[in-house]
Scaffold this motif. Sequence first.
Motif, short mmCIF file in Angstrom:
data_model
loop_
_atom_site.label_atom_id
_atom_site.label_comp_id
_atom_site.label_asym_id
_atom_site.label_seq_id
_atom_site.Cartn_x
_atom_site.Cartn_y
_atom_site.Cartn_z
N LYS B 56 5.48 -3.50 7.90
CA LYS B 56 6.68 -4.02 6.86
C LYS B 56 6.53 -4.67 5.55
N LYS B 57 5.97 -5.74 7.01
CA LYS B 57 6.69 -7.45 5.96
C LYS B 57 5.26 -7.66 5.27
N ASP B 58 6.01 -8.42 4.76
CA ASP B 58 4.77 -9.35 3.33
C ASP B 58 3.87 -10.32 4.35
N VAL B 59 2.48 -10.85 4.61
CA VAL B 59 1.83 -11.28 5.22
C VAL B 59 1.56 -12.79 5.06
N ALA B 60 2.53 -13.29 5.66
CA ALA B 60 2.21 -14.97 5.81
C ALA B 60 0.83 -15.06 5.66
N ARG B 70 -8.87 -12.93 7.57
CA ARG B 70 -8.57 -11.72 6.66
C ARG B 70 -9.29 -10.83 7.31
N SER B 221 0.52 -12.59 10.92
CA SER B 221 1.32 -11.95 10.97
C SER B 221 1.49 -11.06 10.11
N ALA B 222 2.33 -9.86 10.04
CA ALA B 222 2.36 -8.76 8.90
C ALA B 222 1.67 -7.69 9.33
N ARG B 223 0.79 -7.35 8.86
CA ARG B 223 0.08 -6.27 9.11
C ARG B 223 -1.23 -6.69 9.57
N HIS B 224 -1.23 -7.76 9.23
CA HIS B 224 -2.86 -8.21 10.26
C HIS B 224 -2.12 -8.67 11.99
#
Lengths: 221, 322
Positions: B56-60, B70, B221-224
Amino acid sequence: MLRSHLDLEFAKLLAAAMLLLSFVMLSTRRTQQLITLFAWQGTILFLSTVLVAHDAGVTELYFSAALTLILKVITLPLVLHFLIRRLGAQWDNEPLVNIPVTMLVGLVLVIFAFGLAQPISILATTIMRHTIGIALSVILLSFLMMITRRKAVTQVIGFLAMENGLFLAATSATYGMPMVIELGIALDLLVAVFILGIFFFQIREQFDSLDLHHLESLREE
Amino acid sequence: MALKFVPFMWQFGEVILAVALAPLFAGWIGQCRAWMQNRSAPPLTQQYRMLRKLFKKDVALAENASRLYRTAPYVLFATMVLVAAITPSVVTDLPFAHAADAIALIGLFATARVFQALAAMDIGTSFGTLGARREMMVGFLAEPAILMVFFNAFLLFDSTALTSLVDNYSTHPSVIDPSVIFAAIAFVMVLLAENARIPIDNPATHLELTMIHEAMVLEYSARHLALVEWASSLKLFNYVCIGIALFLPWGIAIHGANLIAILIALAALSVKLAFCGAVLALIESLSAKLRIFRAPEFLAMAFLIAVLGLLVHLLLGANTNA
């Protein structure tokens, strides 16, 4: 000669466990752990002797199995534990040089022992005849352990492990040694451990340590 | 015509099962560990919740992150899914399994490792580089050991494909060969090292002096991060499935099995997974983390045990025929 396929499988399994234990002993640093491993080696020896006795129906072997159990699984480890407790050496760590290299040397020894045992095991008729190679490698590995160790107690354990290997070789090549010889060896071992125990105290008194490299210099300081 | 598609159906079913169950398995190990250490256990679904949160989070992203950084999580995840497709966990009639034998499987794990290490070094932080180096060191020592374990199995069952190995093994009448035990011990040691478990790496800490796997994924972070975590739990799952296939294959649905056999295989798999998870947790609770410089020793021991297994098989086995 071979009573059942299962016995043979078990014999192989026990011999393999013996070999594995020898390698673990070679790489163990703690003296206390080493004594426990020695007791386990004795237990496996006891089981394999019982197996041979059961398979071949030799009553004498049951006695030597019982002797193994009493001496090598119970008495000697207890004595050794007592000794290192009295010496205050139970948490001793031994600085071993380069375990991987020692292991590789051990591996070469195992191959050598198997090659050496091949002609003997073809001649032998017991069910354990395949394990002569393993017995020989246990002996050689114990030798290696005695060479690589520097503390007195661990060298003695190596010596005792070597005797285990000899016993395994005797039960696998023929159905054990004659009872008189076995009793003699057992007594020798027991006495040897007691005398070496006295030596330990003397060595510690002299050098304040059980490290044997102090014995190498003869010069008086 | 319809029959031809049935193995493909099982194949996809198995892959989906592996992908779905992997976080659950990781959760089960965590729970067992917590019980054994007298802590209150996190729920079994903890891993799923974490994944959902991360997705759910945004990638930093770091400013200097390249495309490699990536794409690496996707490559990792895809490789692990491919491994899951080749590993026989429920059925052995896997059409994809013809694509790669067990040696190529090790190559797949190596591919994933290379991508992870490169991505870790990509940002240029010291932790990433440190973790990558350590991971490569562990990897290059673990690979020969796992190869020897596989050679053991190849020798015993005359095949290099995992599926036919399992086919041969589960129909084999003989009792356990000593070399299998050696191979199993070596395999467990490699499994612990490769999956960043306790004697080599502690998955639960971020202590900079000791971490390996965590150091590499620190920047994600996030989806990665979610994909990386999912891939690593899938890797553990795959390893355990390979272990089950090599050493406890009983109950698996062999070639041309029907629906009932597959249901039995599923039940057997879940029992075996639960058991293996508990054993892994027990090993992790009983052992202390090794210093990083002891890791070569640990893995040399694994290699040695595997080679001993080979020797014991060749020499004891050859004698039996004489």
